[in-house]
Design an enzyme around this catalytic site. Structure first.
Site, PDB file in Angstrom:
ATOM      1  N   SER A 133     -28.305  55.648   8.331  1.00 11.31           N
ATOM      2  CA  SER A 133     -29.577  55.388   7.665  1.00 11.31           C
ATOM      3  C   SER A 133     -30.699  55.991   8.487  1.00 11.31           C
ATOM      4  CB  SER A 133     -29.803  53.875   7.527  1.00 11.31           C
ATOM      5  OG  SER A 133     -31.127  53.588   7.116  1.00 11.31           O
ATOM      6  N   TYR A 146     -30.232  45.295  10.669  1.00 12.35           N
ATOM      7  CA  TYR A 146     -29.692  46.455   9.961  1.00 12.35           C
ATOM      8  C   TYR A 146     -29.993  47.730  10.743  1.00 12.35           C
ATOM      9  CZ  TYR A 146     -28.662  49.677   6.131  1.00 12.35           C
ATOM     10  OH  TYR A 146     -28.130  50.678   5.356  1.00 12.35           O
TER      11      TYR A 146
END
Length: 270
Positions: A133, A146
């Protein structure tokens, strides 16, 4: 690269990026095995589905052995399975919840890699593509856990590529920004919420939903995965779409400018 007779194994392939990637690879000629915790589901697919829980050693081994029994090889592993905690302060998740997200997003990837690499080594080649990501190089406030897992994925991928390339195995990490998928519907809520974060939590969640509506679809990531899987000399990092501009900003923009931009985008006070 000729994709005929090439076998791909993709985790988290029931929806979103994983499903789009599985469909794209199948269209390109791969024999694709997608996985999810529920296994095969109703509906017509261009690829087969297997049950797999990346947090369970025995489940990982069973899925990999099933593909080897059926095909005798695995040429491409795409580690996509993962989840996030809804926008929240870092201290709003217990240690148990923090361990849970790492167990899927990072250690699940490690389990899959450990199970597949020996087979790739014996066949003298293979590709591993990890779905990271933009938060793996540009952390976002109120998504600390995350972001931390995706930083771990990026570091692991770089180290692993150095270790395996002389064995004919290459590793890449694809790091998209906002992608319009059902990912946000699967976010779990923090298990230790604090009232001090309530308004900020709601505001950030609203902003993220707005960004997702106008974001690229998962096909953008699927195309990058296909490229990384088939080019003769793959890069370690791929940043599709908006993420490529964000990487440039991370590299060249002054820290205070980047900091202000992140807070402005999320509508946070300076």
């Amino acid at each position: 690269m000729n994709m005929a007779n090439k076998v791909a194994l993709i985790t988290g392939a029931s929806s979103g990026i994983g499903e789009a990637t599985a469909q794209r690879l199948a269209k390109a000629g791969y024999k694709v095995y997608g996985t999810s915790r529920r296994g095969d589901q109703a509906g017509r697919r261009s690829f087969e589905m297997l049950p797999l829980d990346v947090t369970k050693n025995e489940s990982v081994e069973a899925a990999v052995q099933k593909v080897m029994q059926l095909e005798g090889r695995i040429d491409l592993l795409v580690n996509n399975a993962g989840f996030g905690v809804a926008a929240a302060g870092a201290e709003e998740s217990s240690i148990e919840q923090a361990q849970s997200i790492f167990d899927t997003n990072f250690f699940g990837l490690v389990r899959m890699t450990r199970a597949v690499v020996p087979h790739m080594r014996s066949q003298k080649g293979g590709r591993i593509i990890n779905i990271g990501s933009v938060l793996g190089f540009l952390p976002m406030p109120y998504m600390a856990l995350y972001s931390a897992t995706k930083h771990a994925v990026a570091g692991y991928s770089e180290s692993l590529d150095h270790e395996l390339r002389k064995q004919g195995i290459r590793v890449s990490v694809v790091e998209p920004a906002y992608i319009n998928t059902p990912f946000d519907a699967n976010l779990i809520q923090p298990d230790a919420p604090l009232d001090v974060y309530r308004e900020i939590r709601e505001g950030v969640a609203k902003r993220v939903k707005e960004a997702l509506v106008g974001a690229d679809g998962p096909d953008v990531v699927a195309e990058i995965v296909l490229k990384a899987a088939t080019v003769a000399h793959p890069k370690i990092h791929y940043t599709p779409g908006l993420a490529s501009r964000m990487r440039l900003l991370r590299r060249f923009a002054p820290a205070r400018v980047l900091d202000a931009g992140v807070r402005k985008d999320l509508r946070l006070e300076a």
